[in-house]
Motif scaffolding. Sequence first.
Motif, PDB file in Angstrom:
ATOM      1  N   ASP A 172      -6.991   0.871  15.241  1.00  0.00           N
ATOM      2  CA  ASP A 172      -7.243   2.043  16.076  1.00  0.00           C
ATOM      3  C   ASP A 172      -6.019   2.946  16.218  1.00  0.00           C
ATOM      4  N   ALA A 173      -5.078   2.840  15.316  1.00  0.00           N
ATOM      5  CA  ALA A 173      -3.861   3.646  15.400  1.00  0.00           C
ATOM      6  C   ALA A 173      -4.193   5.130  15.277  1.00  0.00           C
ATOM      7  N   PRO A 174      -3.636   5.982  16.145  1.00  0.00           N
ATOM      8  CA  PRO A 174      -3.878   7.426  16.033  1.00  0.00           C
ATOM      9  C   PRO A 174      -3.167   8.013  14.823  1.00  0.00           C
ATOM     10  N   SER A 175      -3.575   9.221  14.476  1.00  0.00           N
ATOM     11  CA  SER A 175      -3.032   9.853  13.275  1.00  0.00           C
ATOM     12  C   SER A 175      -1.528  10.065  13.362  1.00  0.00           C
ATOM     13  N   SER A 176      -1.034  10.435  14.558  1.00  0.00           N
ATOM     14  CA  SER A 176       0.401  10.669  14.697  1.00  0.00           C
ATOM     15  C   SER A 176       1.200   9.401  14.400  1.00  0.00           C
ATOM     16  N   GLN A 177       0.670   8.251  14.816  1.00  0.00           N
ATOM     17  CA  GLN A 177       1.350   6.987  14.541  1.00  0.00           C
ATOM     18  C   GLN A 177       1.273   6.633  13.062  1.00  0.00           C
ATOM     19  N   LEU A 178       0.159   6.965  12.398  1.00  0.00           N
ATOM     20  CA  LEU A 178       0.032   6.708  10.966  1.00  0.00           C
ATOM     21  C   LEU A 178       1.052   7.526  10.167  1.00  0.00           C
ATOM     22  N   VAL A 179       1.262   8.768  10.607  1.00  0.00           N
ATOM     23  CA  VAL A 179       2.275   9.593   9.930  1.00  0.00           C
ATOM     24  C   VAL A 179       3.650   8.973  10.075  1.00  0.00           C
ATOM     25  N   ARG A 180       3.974   8.474  11.284  1.00  0.00           N
ATOM     26  CA  ARG A 180       5.275   7.846  11.505  1.00  0.00           C
ATOM     27  C   ARG A 180       5.425   6.582  10.656  1.00  0.00           C
ATOM     28  N   ILE A 181       4.376   5.775  10.579  1.00  0.00           N
ATOM     29  CA  ILE A 181       4.421   4.575   9.732  1.00  0.00           C
ATOM     30  C   ILE A 181       4.563   4.964   8.268  1.00  0.00           C
ATOM     31  N   SER A 182       3.914   6.056   7.877  1.00  0.00           N
ATOM     32  CA  SER A 182       4.046   6.533   6.495  1.00  0.00           C
ATOM     33  C   SER A 182       5.488   6.889   6.177  1.00  0.00           C
ATOM     34  N   HIS A 183       6.177   7.546   7.100  1.00  0.00           N
ATOM     35  CA  HIS A 183       7.588   7.894   6.885  1.00  0.00           C
ATOM     36  C   HIS A 183       8.457   6.637   6.812  1.00  0.00           C
ATOM     37  N   TYR A 184       8.182   5.672   7.687  1.00  0.00           N
ATOM     38  CA  TYR A 184       8.919   4.404   7.616  1.00  0.00           C
ATOM     39  C   TYR A 184       8.685   3.720   6.268  1.00  0.00           C
ATOM     40  N   GLY A 185       7.453   3.778   5.791  1.00  0.00           N
ATOM     41  CA  GLY A 185       7.137   3.156   4.517  1.00  0.00           C
ATOM     42  C   GLY A 185       7.873   3.803   3.351  1.00  0.00           C
ATOM     43  N   ILE A 186       8.000   5.129   3.395  1.00  0.00           N
ATOM     44  CA  ILE A 186       8.735   5.828   2.331  1.00  0.00           C
ATOM     45  C   ILE A 186      10.201   5.402   2.316  1.00  0.00           C
ATOM     46  N   ILE A 187      10.805   5.352   3.497  1.00  0.00           N
ATOM     47  CA  ILE A 187      12.212   4.946   3.576  1.00  0.00           C
ATOM     48  C   ILE A 187      12.389   3.511   3.099  1.00  0.00           C
ATOM     49  N   LEU A 188      11.513   2.615   3.555  1.00  0.00           N
ATOM     50  CA  LEU A 188      11.600   1.215   3.138  1.00  0.00           C
ATOM     51  C   LEU A 188      11.413   1.069   1.641  1.00  0.00           C
ATOM     52  N   TYR A 189      10.425   1.780   1.090  1.00  0.00           N
ATOM     53  CA  TYR A 189      10.174   1.689  -0.348  1.00  0.00           C
ATOM     54  C   TYR A 189      11.365   2.203  -1.155  1.00  0.00           C
ATOM     55  N   ALA A 190      11.945   3.314  -0.717  1.00  0.00           N
ATOM     56  CA  ALA A 190      13.093   3.869  -1.441  1.00  0.00           C
ATOM     57  C   ALA A 190      14.262   2.894  -1.459  1.00  0.00           C
ATOM     58  N   LEU A 191      14.553   2.256  -0.327  1.00  0.00           N
ATOM     59  CA  LEU A 191      15.667   1.317  -0.265  1.00  0.00           C
ATOM     60  C   LEU A 191      15.390   0.051  -1.085  1.00  0.00           C
ATOM     61  N   VAL A 192      14.170  -0.489  -0.970  1.00  0.00           N
ATOM     62  CA  VAL A 192      13.820  -1.686  -1.748  1.00  0.00           C
ATOM     63  C   VAL A 192      13.856  -1.383  -3.242  1.00  0.00           C
ATOM     64  N   LEU A 193      13.310  -0.222  -3.634  1.00  0.00           N
ATOM     65  CA  LEU A 193      13.317   0.151  -5.049  1.00  0.00           C
ATOM     66  C   LEU A 193      14.736   0.315  -5.576  1.00  0.00           C
ATOM     67  N   ALA A 194      15.610   0.938  -4.789  1.00  0.00           N
ATOM     68  CA  ALA A 194      16.999   1.119  -5.206  1.00  0.00           C
ATOM     69  C   ALA A 194      17.692  -0.222  -5.388  1.00  0.00           C
ATOM     70  N   ALA A 195      17.492  -1.145  -4.446  1.00  0.00           N
ATOM     71  CA  ALA A 195      18.094  -2.473  -4.565  1.00  0.00           C
ATOM     72  C   ALA A 195      17.535  -3.229  -5.759  1.00  0.00           C
ATOM     73  N   PHE A 196      16.216  -3.115  -6.000  1.00  0.00           N
ATOM     74  CA  PHE A 196      15.583  -3.791  -7.130  1.00  0.00           C
ATOM     75  C   PHE A 196      16.145  -3.277  -8.457  1.00  0.00           C
ATOM     76  N   CYS A 197      16.299  -1.963  -8.586  1.00  0.00           N
ATOM     77  CA  CYS A 197      16.844  -1.385  -9.820  1.00  0.00           C
ATOM     78  C   CYS A 197      18.308  -1.788 -10.019  1.00  0.00           C
ATOM     79  N   SER A 198      19.057  -1.890  -8.936  1.00  0.00           N
ATOM     80  CA  SER A 198      20.450  -2.334  -9.041  1.00  0.00           C
ATOM     81  C   SER A 198      20.524  -3.768  -9.557  1.00  0.00           C
ATOM     82  N   ILE A 199      19.615  -4.614  -9.100  1.00  0.00           N
ATOM     83  CA  ILE A 199      19.582  -6.001  -9.572  1.00  0.00           C
ATOM     84  C   ILE A 199      19.232  -6.046 -11.056  1.00  0.00           C
ATOM     85  N   LEU A 200      18.239  -5.250 -11.473  1.00  0.00           N
ATOM     86  CA  LEU A 200      17.863  -5.224 -12.881  1.00  0.00           C
ATOM     87  C   LEU A 200      19.024  -4.772 -13.762  1.00  0.00           C
ATOM     88  N   ASN A 201      19.747  -3.755 -13.307  1.00  0.00           N
ATOM     89  CA  ASN A 201      20.888  -3.275 -14.091  1.00  0.00           C
ATOM     90  C   ASN A 201      21.999  -4.310 -14.142  1.00  0.00           C
TER      91      ASN A 201
END
Length: 487
Positions: A172-201
């Motif tokens: 039942d999360a409102p739309s404003s909260q979904l947008v905030r979670i979406s922004h958190y998800g983008i930041i988390l994904y960017a950091l995890v992806l950067a760390a993953f690529c560093s490990i691969l290199n």
Amino acid sequence: MLVGACLVLGGSQVVAALTGMSVYAACFLIPIVVGAYVIAGGLRSTFIADYVHTVVLFVAIFVFGFLMYATSDLVGSPGRLYELLLEASRTMPIPGNVDESYLSFRSVDGLVFAIDLFAAGFSTVWLDQAYWQRAIASKPETSVRAYLLGGVAWYVSSLLTFDVYKTYIKPDAPSSQLVRISHYGIILYALVLAAFCSILNAVGLNLTWLLTILAIIVGGASIPVGLILLWKRMSTVAAVASPWIGLVCGLIAWFVTTWKRSGSITVTTSGNTINAVAGNVTSWGVGLIMAVVLSLAFPAKYSSTDARHIARSNKIQGISVHPSATGTPAEASGTPNSPADKDGEKPTSSPATEEPRPAPEPEAPIPTGNEIVDFLEAQTMQPMDPAEVAKAERLAIAANLVFFCFAIILVPFTLFGTRYIYGPRFFTGWVVVSFLWVWTSMTICVIYPVVESTGALGEVARGLWGDLRVLVGGRKGRVGEEGEGSA
């Protein structure tokens, strides 16, 4: 994650080679910058950024192309490149090619690598969230043509927000909260992806290695996901289990083949195209077989009874459910509501004298600033026109048949089977066709979108001109202002 790793790791290594920047710095800068403009601009920013990237890419292709075939002191013409390839065939022959020549289309290693790339590309198109987002955001009547044109020419937080958070954590999360979670998800994904690529290199993996083995990891899910849309008998058990079975079988085939052929399992041996193709084909094929077998053995399909899920399905299918305009649903269906009704007595008022009750207005959604959320909250999907659907389906089938016959069968197998070695005139023609294809791709990807969007671009230009006038001290006009003044 794997597709993002291919893009970020490959881009980081290219930037490092061109500029001397640290690969690890580039691995963090690229996803963080992308995450920043996605948070600021939403889905629209990804379209604009994709277009700008495409323009820069074609500029680079044309610069390198004209440099190679027109102005370079080392090459300068197709004829000179042909001579250099002849010399390279004598000094550095390629085992497995016809006459060990660089000018032969028949290449065993090339064929194996083509299978690896085809399996990886096919799988990522079905499984990459970016393709789904763009297809859903496009108009149904134009998306087929857009994907066909894109095929002629070649990031994402909503998965975490809607498929995980809203489904399992807070329905039942409102739309404003979904947008905030979406922004958190983008930041988390960017950091995890950067760390993953560093490990691969750090362990010595590059873009070529990732592309070679990509279908081993994701290939088992590509066909089952496609069958969910295209085959009515696809069952829940098959959709859940077949990708994992394909993955396990693909990994086993990959490791066993690498160990038997190369004697050891290392970064170099595991990235060998022949070793990898065994895992790619196994994962892809087992996923297909298990999807069919499990659907026939366990045909049950999950059907939700949750009212929220039913409402979402109705919205997607264009089914709008509103109370009856002449009364409550019970009254409209003839269900008795009063003691008189229960006793069989008829109401004293007649339909002619009874005032119809207007349907309640739907609640206006609160804007969130996120285009996807606002659109889904405010709109009811309109059913697609059956005639347009049939027309697009015929176009897609015909285009795929033509592409398969010419690009997969006729041209490659003719050149491969005849063991033909390019002559000077044929090689020059090949270069010319390649250049014409690049020009065609540039027209489709750079010029055509501008022509198709002239109206929207005109509105944007007028808005920018109005903002500029405000900055220099003028007055920005408003819609309808002139008409009101003349009245």
